[in-house]
Design a protein around this motif. Structure first.
Motif, PDB file in Angstrom:
ATOM      1  N   ILE B  32       0.852  -1.189   0.000  1.00  0.00           N
ATOM      2  CA  ILE B  32       0.000   0.000   0.000  1.00  0.00           C
ATOM      3  C   ILE B  32       0.887   1.238   0.000  1.00  0.00           C
ATOM      4  CG2 ILE B  32      -1.475   1.395   1.513  1.00  0.00           C
ATOM      5  CD1 ILE B  32      -2.957  -1.066   2.268  1.00  0.00           C
ATOM      6  N   ASP B  67      -5.216  -7.739  -1.689  1.00  0.00           N
ATOM      7  CA  ASP B  67      -5.887  -7.659  -0.388  1.00  0.00           C
ATOM      8  C   ASP B  67      -6.325  -9.059   0.061  1.00  0.00           C
ATOM      9  OD1 ASP B  67      -6.679  -6.238   1.806  1.00  0.00           O
ATOM     10  OD2 ASP B  67      -8.586  -5.586   0.963  1.00  0.00           O
ATOM     11  N   ASP B  81     -16.844  -7.205  -9.741  1.00  0.00           N
ATOM     12  CA  ASP B  81     -16.954  -6.435  -8.496  1.00  0.00           C
ATOM     13  C   ASP B  81     -15.569  -6.035  -7.998  1.00  0.00           C
ATOM     14  OD1 ASP B  81     -19.668  -6.312  -8.249  1.00  0.00           O
ATOM     15  OD2 ASP B  81     -19.845  -8.134  -7.044  1.00  0.00           O
ATOM     16  N   PHE B  82     -14.636  -6.981  -8.115  1.00  0.00           N
ATOM     17  CA  PHE B  82     -13.263  -6.691  -7.687  1.00  0.00           C
ATOM     18  C   PHE B  82     -12.712  -5.485  -8.450  1.00  0.00           C
ATOM     19  CE2 PHE B  82      -8.918  -7.152  -9.277  1.00  0.00           C
ATOM     20  CZ  PHE B  82      -8.214  -6.877  -8.112  1.00  0.00           C
ATOM     21  N   LYS B  84     -14.309  -3.145  -9.930  1.00  0.00           N
ATOM     22  CA  LYS B  84     -15.041  -1.935  -9.562  1.00  0.00           C
ATOM     23  C   LYS B  84     -14.536  -1.389  -8.222  1.00  0.00           C
ATOM     24  CE  LYS B  84     -19.360  -1.204  -7.681  1.00  0.00           C
ATOM     25  NZ  LYS B  84     -20.412  -2.048  -7.204  1.00  0.00           N
ATOM     26  N   GLU B  85     -14.316  -2.307  -7.272  1.00  0.00           N
ATOM     27  CA  GLU B  85     -13.976  -1.856  -5.929  1.00  0.00           C
ATOM     28  C   GLU B  85     -12.499  -1.493  -5.780  1.00  0.00           C
ATOM     29  OE1 GLU B  85     -16.073  -1.250  -3.582  1.00  0.00           O
ATOM     30  OE2 GLU B  85     -17.808  -2.004  -4.697  1.00  0.00           O
ATOM     31  N   TYR B  86     -11.613  -2.215  -6.487  1.00  0.00           N
ATOM     32  CA  TYR B  86     -10.193  -2.099  -6.175  1.00  0.00           C
ATOM     33  C   TYR B  86      -9.364  -1.362  -7.211  1.00  0.00           C
ATOM     34  CZ  TYR B  86     -10.219  -5.097  -2.059  1.00  0.00           C
ATOM     35  OH  TYR B  86     -10.415  -5.595  -0.817  1.00  0.00           O
ATOM     36  N   ARG B 114     -25.416   3.237  -6.304  1.00  0.00           N
ATOM     37  CA  ARG B 114     -26.720   3.574  -5.744  1.00  0.00           C
ATOM     38  C   ARG B 114     -26.776   4.993  -5.214  1.00  0.00           C
ATOM     39  NH1 ARG B 114     -25.676  -1.194  -3.719  1.00  0.00           N
ATOM     40  NH2 ARG B 114     -25.238  -0.285  -1.709  1.00  0.00           N
ATOM     41  N   ASN B 160     -14.501   5.649  -8.057  1.00  0.00           N
ATOM     42  CA  ASN B 160     -15.004   4.600  -7.154  1.00  0.00           C
ATOM     43  C   ASN B 160     -14.089   4.377  -5.951  1.00  0.00           C
ATOM     44  OD1 ASN B 160     -17.533   3.656  -7.987  1.00  0.00           O
ATOM     45  ND2 ASN B 160     -16.633   2.543  -9.718  1.00  0.00           N
ATOM     46  N   ASP B 161     -13.187   5.318  -5.678  1.00  0.00           N
ATOM     47  CA  ASP B 161     -12.230   5.211  -4.571  1.00  0.00           C
ATOM     48  C   ASP B 161     -11.428   3.920  -4.612  1.00  0.00           C
ATOM     49  OD1 ASP B 161     -13.178   7.625  -3.468  1.00  0.00           O
ATOM     50  OD2 ASP B 161     -14.849   6.536  -2.555  1.00  0.00           O
ATOM     51  N   PRO B 162     -10.832   3.585  -5.750  1.00  0.00           N
ATOM     52  CA  PRO B 162     -10.089   2.321  -5.795  1.00  0.00           C
ATOM     53  C   PRO B 162      -8.792   2.429  -5.004  1.00  0.00           C
ATOM     54  CG  PRO B 162      -9.704   3.555  -7.813  1.00  0.00           C
ATOM     55  CD  PRO B 162     -10.690   4.351  -7.004  1.00  0.00           C
ATOM     56  N   PRO B 163      -8.409   1.380  -4.269  1.00  0.00           N
ATOM     57  CA  PRO B 163      -7.130   1.403  -3.571  1.00  0.00           C
ATOM     58  C   PRO B 163      -5.947   1.392  -4.539  1.00  0.00           C
ATOM     59  CG  PRO B 163      -8.540  -0.343  -2.739  1.00  0.00           C
ATOM     60  CD  PRO B 163      -9.184   0.182  -3.974  1.00  0.00           C
TER      61      PRO B 163
END
Lengths: 228, 229
Positions: B32, B67, B81-82, B84-86, B114, B160-163
Motif C-alpha cells: 500500500i 488484499d 466487483d473486484f 469496480k472496488e479495487y 446507488r 469509485n475510490d479504488p485502492p
C-alpha cells in the motif's frame, strides 16, 4: 511467509529473513492485518460476498411482489365466494346430491297464499327439484322459483333474470342457467360463473319449512323491486 | 503480505503455431502506498502484466492476490466487483466518450452506483477539482488539451475510490511538459496514500516512482532498485 522477496521478486528459502538479492528484510512487510485498512475490508467484503445491500433490497422487492400477488389472488378468490346471506340461511331438506349434466327444467307447481305466507308443497319440490310458480297480488303477478341446491338446501327466489327480462331458467350440472341470455350461476351460492348478467342472479327470498310445506313471507315478495 | 501479491505468474499467447511466453514466471509484491513503475522494451510483457494485475487477463498459471483475494479464483461476476472496488484504470488513449461532457465522463463508473444523482455529481466535481479541471466540467473532451483529457481520465479512474490505480503509458500521447504535469498529479495522489502501478518507458517518469520494476522477455530483470525519491 512468502517464499520470494516481496520487494524484488527473487525466489527465497522458505525461512529466509533477508532477500539474497536486494537485502531487504522479509518480515518488515508485516502481516496482512497491519497492511489492510478498514476501507479495503469493506471493499473486500463487497467482492467476496457480493453487494449484500442490493441483494437484500432485491429480496425485499421480490418479497413485496410475492406478497402483493398473494393478496391479489386472495382478493380474486374472495370475489366469487362472496356469501349470499339469504342462501346462506336457507334450510337443508335433503342429503347433498349432484345434478345431472342433462338440463333439469322448471316445472309449474300449485301455490297458495295463506296468512301472509306464500306456500307450496315440499313433496312437489322433492319430486321435481326445480319449481316455478306465480305470486299474484291484487295488481300484479311476480314469477317465483324454488329448487334444491346440491347441498340439499331449499332455494327460493324471484324468477327474473333482471338484465335480460327472462323468467325461465334450467339447471345443468352444478349451474343455474338463464334460458334467454345463457348466463350461469352456481346452483349452491347463486354466484356468477359466466355470461353478461352474472351480477344479477334470481334474487333469493327467504323461506322456511313448516311441516310438509315451504313458506315464503308474502311481505318480502310484495315489496320486491327490480335491482336494475 | 503485500497489498498486491504476484506468485509465479505465467501468460502464454499462441499464434502461428508458436507459443510465446509473454510473462514468464513473475513474482513480486506491491505494498500500500507504493508508486511502482514497470519498465521494459516493447514486447517485454509489461502491459500484459498490468492487465493481469487488473483482473482483465487470466494467467496461464500462477496466482495474483490483492488484499488477500485470489482474483482469478473469483467468479466472473465477483471479478467484475473486484475491478469496480479495487482498480482504477488509466490508459494511454484517454478513452473519453466524445459526446459526453467532462463531468459526465467522470460520472460513468458511478452509473451503476446507488448514490443519488446529486451525490454522483458532487463526487465527480470534487475529483475534477482534485485534478484541477473543475472549471472545465461542462466542456466536451475535444475542447480540452491532451494533458487535460488525461487528467479527466484519471479523475474517472478515481471515482469509485479504488485502492489501486493501474496506468498503462499514461503519458505516451503527451509532450514532455504536459507529461510532467500528469506525473505531478500521480505523484501527488501517491503522496496522499494512493497505490499506483504504472507501465511506462518514458525515462522522465521514473523519478516520480518510488520503485522501478524492469521486465525483460517476460521476466524480472534486476529491477529491485528504489528510484531516488
Amino acid at each position: 511467509m512468502a517464499n520470494f522477496c516481496t520487494w524484488c521478486g527473487t525466489a527465497l528459502e522458505k525461512e529466509a529473513r533477508f532477500c539474497t538479492q536486494c537485502g531487504k528484510e522479509i518480515s518488515e512487510h508485516g502481516s496482512a492485518e497491519s497492511v489492510r485498512s478498514a476501507a479495503f475490508s469493506d471493499k473486500r467484503q463487497k467482492v467476496l460476498e457480493g453487494d449484500k445491500n442490493s441483494r437484500d433490497k432485491n429480496i425485499i422487492y421480490i418479497g413485496l411482489a410475492l406478497f402483493a400477488l398473494l393478496g391479489f389472488m386472495l382478493f380474486l378468490d374472495s370475489l366469487p365466494s362472496m356469501v349470499n346471506p339469504v342462501v346462506e340461511r336457507q334450510p337443508v331438506i335433503s342429503e347433498p346430491f349432484d345434478y345431472p349434466a342433462t338440463p333439469v327444467r322448471m316445472r309449474s307447481a300449485p301455490v297458495e297464499t295463506r296468512d301472509g305466507k306464500i306456500i307450496f308443497k315440499l313433496a312437489d319440490l322433492k319430486k321435481n327439484k326445480f319449481l316455478r310458480f306465480d305470486y299474484s297480488s291484487g295488481t300484479s303477478t311476480l314469477p317465483l322459483l324454488a329448487y334444491i341446491s346440491e347441498e340439499g338446501k331449499v332455494i327460493t327466489a324471484v324468477s327474473v333474470c333482471e338484465p335480460c327480462n327472462s323468467t325461465s331458467f334450467h339447471i345443468k350440472g352444478e349451474q343455474l342457467v338463464c334460458n334467454s341470455c345463457g348466463t350461469t350461476w352456481e346452483v349452491n351460492s347463486l354466484n356468477g360463473v359466466s355470461g353478461s348478467c352474472q351480477k344479477f342472479p334470481p334474487d333469493a327470498v327467504p323461506s322456511v319449512v313448516v311441516g310438509d310445506e315451504v313458506h315464503i313471507d308474502e311481505q318480502a315478495v310484495a315489496s320486491w323491486r327490480r335491482r336494475i | 503480505m503485500s497489498l498486491i501479491q504476484v506468485m509465479n505468474l505465467v501468460k502464454t499467447y499462441h499464434g502461428g503455431g508458436e507459443t510465446v511466453r509473454a510473462v514468464d514466471g513473475v513474482s513480486l509484491g506491491i505494498d500500500i502506498g507504493e508508486f511502482v513503475a514497470i519498465t521494459g522494451t516493447s514486447g517485454s510483457g509489461k502491459s500484459t502484466l498490468l492487465t493481469m494485475l487488473g483482473g482483465l487477463n487470466e494467467p496461464a498459471s500462477g496466482r495474483i492476490s490483492v488484499d488477500e483475494i485470489d482474483i482469478y479464483r473469483l467468479s466472473a461476476e465477483q471479478r467484475a466487483d473486484f475491478r469496480k472496488e479495487y482498480i482504477g484504470f488509466v490508459f494511454q488513449a484517454f478513452h473519453l466518450l466524445p459526446y459526453l461532457n467532462v463531468l459526465e465522463n467522470v460520472m460513468i463508473p458511478l452509473a451503476i452506483s446507488r448514490l443519488s444523482a446529486a451525490a454522483k455529481k458532487e463526487k465527480a466535481m470534487l475529483l475534477l477539482e482534485k485534478v484541477g479541471l473543475h472549471d472545465k466540467a461542462l466542456r466536451l473532451p475535444n475542447e480540452l488539451s491532451g494533458g487535460e483529457q488525461e487528467r479527466v481520465a484519471i479523475a474517472r479512474a478515481l471515482v469509485n475510490d479504488p485502492p489501486i490505480i493501474l496506468a498503462d503509458e499514461p503519458t505516451g500521447n503527451l509532450d514532455s511538459a504536459t507529461s510532467g504535469m500528469v506525473m505531478e498529479l500521480f505523484s501527488r495522489l501517491n503522496k496522499e496514500g494512493q497505490t499506483v502501478v504504472m507501465v511506462t518507458h518514458d525515462e522522465q517518469n521514473l523519478s516520480y516512482a518510488t520503485r522501478q520494476i524492469n521486465l525483460k522477455d517476460g521476466r524480472l530483470s534486476g529491477g529491485c532498485q528504489a528510484a531516488a525519491v
